[in-house]
Design a protein around this motif. Structure first.
Motif, mmCIF file in Angstrom:
data_model
loop_
_atom_site.group_PDB
_atom_site.id
_atom_site.type_symbol
_atom_site.label_atom_id
_atom_site.label_comp_id
_atom_site.label_asym_id
_atom_site.label_seq_id
_atom_site.Cartn_x
_atom_site.Cartn_y
_atom_site.Cartn_z
ATOM 1 N N GLY A 72 0.933 -1.282 0.011
ATOM 2 C CA GLY A 72 0.061 0.089 -0.103
ATOM 3 C C GLY A 72 0.864 1.306 0.054
ATOM 4 N N VAL A 73 2.104 1.174 -0.240
ATOM 5 C CA VAL A 73 2.982 2.419 -0.113
ATOM 6 C C VAL A 73 3.736 2.358 -1.315
ATOM 7 C CG1 VAL A 73 4.845 3.401 1.129
ATOM 8 C CG2 VAL A 73 3.311 1.984 2.362
ATOM 9 N N LEU A 74 3.783 3.720 -1.996
ATOM 10 C CA LEU A 74 4.770 4.210 -3.087
ATOM 11 C C LEU A 74 5.801 4.955 -2.910
ATOM 12 C CD1 LEU A 74 4.712 3.409 -6.267
ATOM 13 C CD2 LEU A 74 3.469 5.663 -6.452
ATOM 14 N N PRO A 75 6.837 4.686 -3.050
ATOM 15 C CA PRO A 75 8.069 5.764 -2.908
ATOM 16 C C PRO A 75 7.821 6.821 -3.947
ATOM 17 C CG PRO A 75 8.986 3.462 -2.982
ATOM 18 C CD PRO A 75 7.597 3.500 -3.407
ATOM 19 N N VAL A 76 8.278 8.038 -3.759
ATOM 20 C CA VAL A 76 8.133 9.280 -4.418
ATOM 21 C C VAL A 76 9.527 9.917 -4.587
ATOM 22 C CG1 VAL A 76 5.698 9.546 -4.617
ATOM 23 C CG2 VAL A 76 6.923 10.661 -2.894
ATOM 24 N N ILE B 210 15.072 14.648 -3.623
ATOM 25 C CA ILE B 210 14.204 14.695 -2.398
ATOM 26 C C ILE B 210 13.373 13.376 -2.432
ATOM 27 C CG2 ILE B 210 12.348 15.976 -1.247
ATOM 28 C CD1 ILE B 210 13.549 18.548 -2.804
ATOM 29 N N PRO B 211 13.411 12.568 -1.523
ATOM 30 C CA PRO B 211 12.694 11.241 -1.470
ATOM 31 C C PRO B 211 11.446 11.299 -0.407
ATOM 32 C CG PRO B 211 14.425 11.068 -0.276
ATOM 33 C CD PRO B 211 14.674 12.503 -0.541
ATOM 34 N N GLY B 212 10.356 10.386 -0.620
ATOM 35 C CA GLY B 212 9.314 10.700 0.173
ATOM 36 C C GLY B 212 8.646 9.264 -0.043
ATOM 37 N N TYR B 213 7.204 9.290 0.792
ATOM 38 C CA TYR B 213 6.245 8.081 0.537
ATOM 39 C C TYR B 213 4.922 8.642 0.203
ATOM 40 C CZ TYR B 213 10.192 5.227 1.765
ATOM 41 O OH TYR B 213 11.435 4.423 1.680
ATOM 42 N N THR B 214 4.233 7.791 -0.477
ATOM 43 C CA THR B 214 2.759 8.392 -0.253
ATOM 44 C C THR B 214 1.796 7.078 -0.370
ATOM 45 O OG1 THR B 214 1.063 9.529 -1.727
ATOM 46 C CG2 THR B 214 2.505 8.469 -3.165
ATOM 47 N N THR B 215 0.594 7.072 -0.081
ATOM 48 C CA THR B 215 -0.369 6.062 -0.038
ATOM 49 C C THR B 215 -1.915 6.413 -0.323
ATOM 50 O OG1 THR B 215 -1.054 4.376 1.531
ATOM 51 C CG2 THR B 215 -0.740 6.185 2.412
ATOM 52 N N GLU B 216 -2.654 5.548 -0.501
ATOM 53 C CA GLU B 216 -4.237 5.636 -0.749
ATOM 54 C C GLU B 216 -4.455 5.114 0.456
ATOM 55 O OE1 GLU B 216 -5.653 4.454 -4.507
ATOM 56 O OE2 GLU B 216 -4.794 6.453 -5.574
ATOM 57 N N THR B 217 -3.937 4.525 1.465
ATOM 58 C CA THR B 217 -4.683 3.747 2.755
ATOM 59 C C THR B 217 -4.472 4.839 3.876
ATOM 60 O OG1 THR B 217 -3.680 1.607 1.890
ATOM 61 C CG2 THR B 217 -4.489 2.134 4.335
ATOM 62 N N ALA B 218 -5.851 5.115 4.461
ATOM 63 C CA ALA B 218 -5.839 6.317 5.291
ATOM 64 C C ALA B 218 -4.755 6.048 6.470
ATOM 65 C CB ALA B 218 -7.250 6.440 5.690
ATOM 66 N N GLY B 219 -3.889 6.890 6.971
ATOM 67 C CA GLY B 219 -3.102 6.924 7.985
ATOM 68 C C GLY B 219 -2.255 5.963 8.061
ATOM 69 N N THR C 262 4.655 12.178 2.428
ATOM 70 C CA THR C 262 5.439 12.107 3.479
ATOM 71 C C THR C 262 7.010 12.215 3.109
ATOM 72 O OG1 THR C 262 4.000 11.059 4.789
ATOM 73 C CG2 THR C 262 6.113 10.872 5.837
ATOM 74 N N LEU C 263 7.850 13.266 3.231
ATOM 75 C CA LEU C 263 9.177 13.460 3.005
ATOM 76 C C LEU C 263 10.157 12.748 4.108
ATOM 77 C CD1 LEU C 263 9.345 17.020 1.976
ATOM 78 C CD2 LEU C 263 8.966 15.177 0.501
ATOM 79 N N THR C 264 11.135 12.149 3.662
ATOM 80 C CA THR C 264 11.856 11.400 4.695
ATOM 81 C C THR C 264 13.122 12.289 5.340
ATOM 82 O OG1 THR C 264 14.013 10.777 2.951
ATOM 83 C CG2 THR C 264 11.913 9.509 3.124
ATOM 84 N N GLN C 265 13.230 13.625 4.866
ATOM 85 C CA GLN C 265 14.229 14.486 5.292
ATOM 86 C C GLN C 265 15.663 13.961 5.332
ATOM 87 O OE1 GLN C 265 12.777 17.209 6.398
ATOM 88 N NE2 GLN C 265 10.800 16.253 6.201
#
Length: 319
Positions: free
Chosen positions: A87-91, A108-117, A157-160
């Motif tokens: 349920g998680v896709l890196p961006v 700049i790496p991060g993650y996104t999802t379509e599953t709430a929270g 959600t950015l990984t910083q």
């Protein structure tokens, strides 16, 4: 004239997750030190009150992620498709600019999802760079360093853990830089010998200020881990204990220092007035596992195995 075309493809995720809720030694970043509590992945979900005792062992999490994927070697042709996992896709975003006359790619790496929270363990930002689909990734940053993240639909959600890449660092030329210093003994070298090596290195950098022409694609990949490791990570995050990959060394700057078992593995350096200057810790994993054990609600545990996910490419062209 340079033409920079930065194009991030649209993100499309097909998520069917059953999740209920949700790593050489490096200098640990300040962001890895525990701070305030992270948001709970699903704040409205009631729990049954049933719990199981769990703890976090870094070596086990790293092992479970490392077995999922062997990054392509320098010079290989590599053209992956973007693929989510659990349920998680890196961006990933990438921008090219000149910094003091040197082509510099900021990633700049991060993650996104379509599953709430959705909460999960994943890399802080492992990248693969290709030029005309041939791998030129720098020879660093391939280790799986897991951290706990919470992603929400429609947001990234950015990984910083932003990275900077220059032409001199790309693997197809970095061996030439390594060869300059290979076998050089600083302890016995004269000032003239050191100056000569430094001049040789400076000449190398000057020759690689510009990226070679081609189409560059930057990918982020990561293991996505739910199950028991993510469940205990969630409980710890709710207490404000983050930076799990560095706790062995930075536990002394967290609330964990209240535990005598942690104190026994830390040494304080103080000034003449007794003020703390530095606290050095090296907490054995078995000891840390005892300190981190918690009763975890069974609803936090998602019964899904670790899987690896790949971002779509951030692409730019150098003419």
């Amino acid at each position: 004239m340079r033409k920079i075309l930065l194009a991030l493809a649209a993100l499309v995720i097909a998520v069917g997750s059953a999740a209920a809720g949700w790593f050489g030694v490096k200098a640990w970043k300040a962001s890895q030190v525990a701070g305030g509590p992270l948001p709970s992945p699903i704040t409205s979900q009631p729990t049954s009150g049933e719990t199981v005792p769990l703890t976090f062992r870094l070596s086990e999490v790293v092992a479970s992620g490392n077995q999922l994927f062997d990054p392509p070697a320098c010079g290989e042709t590599w053209t992956p498709d973007g693929a989510d996992a659990n349920g998680v896709l890196p961006v990933v975003d990438a921008s090219l600019q000149e910094v003091d006359g040197v082509d510099t790619v900021t990633v700049i790496p991060g993650y996104t999802t379509e599953t709430a929270g959705l909460g999960f363990l994943a890399s802080e930002g492992n990248i693969i760079v290709t030029r005309d689909d041939v791998v030129v990734t720098p020879d660093w940053g391939g280790e799986f360093v897991p951290e706990y993240f919470v992603a929400t639909p429609g947001e990234t959600t950015l990984t910083q853990n932003n990275l900077s890449v220059t032409a001199a660092l790309l693997c197809d030329v970095s061996a030439d830089l390594n060869a300059i210093w290979q076998g050089f003994d600083w302890s016995t070298a004269t000032e003239d010998e050191i100056a000569a090596k430094q001049a040789e290195a400076a000449e190398f950098y000057a020759a690689h200020e510009s990226l070679p022409a081609g189409t560059y694609r930057v990918y982020q990949w990561s293991p996505i881990i739910l199950g028991e490791p993510a469940a205990i990570a969630r409980v710890l995050a709710e207490e404000g204990i983050t930076g799990l990959s560095g706790l062995q060394y930075n536990a002394g700057y967290t609330s964990l220092y209240d535990d005598p078992r942690v104190q026994d593995n830390c040494t304080d350096q103080v000034d003449a007035d007794g003020n703390l200057l530095q606290r050095s810790c090296d907490v054995p994993e078995d000891v840390l596992a005892e300190v981190l054990e918690r009763d975890v609600p069974v609803e936090y545990i998602a019964d899904v195995p670790p899987a690896v996910a790949f971002s779509l490419a951030a692409e730019f062209t150098v003419d």
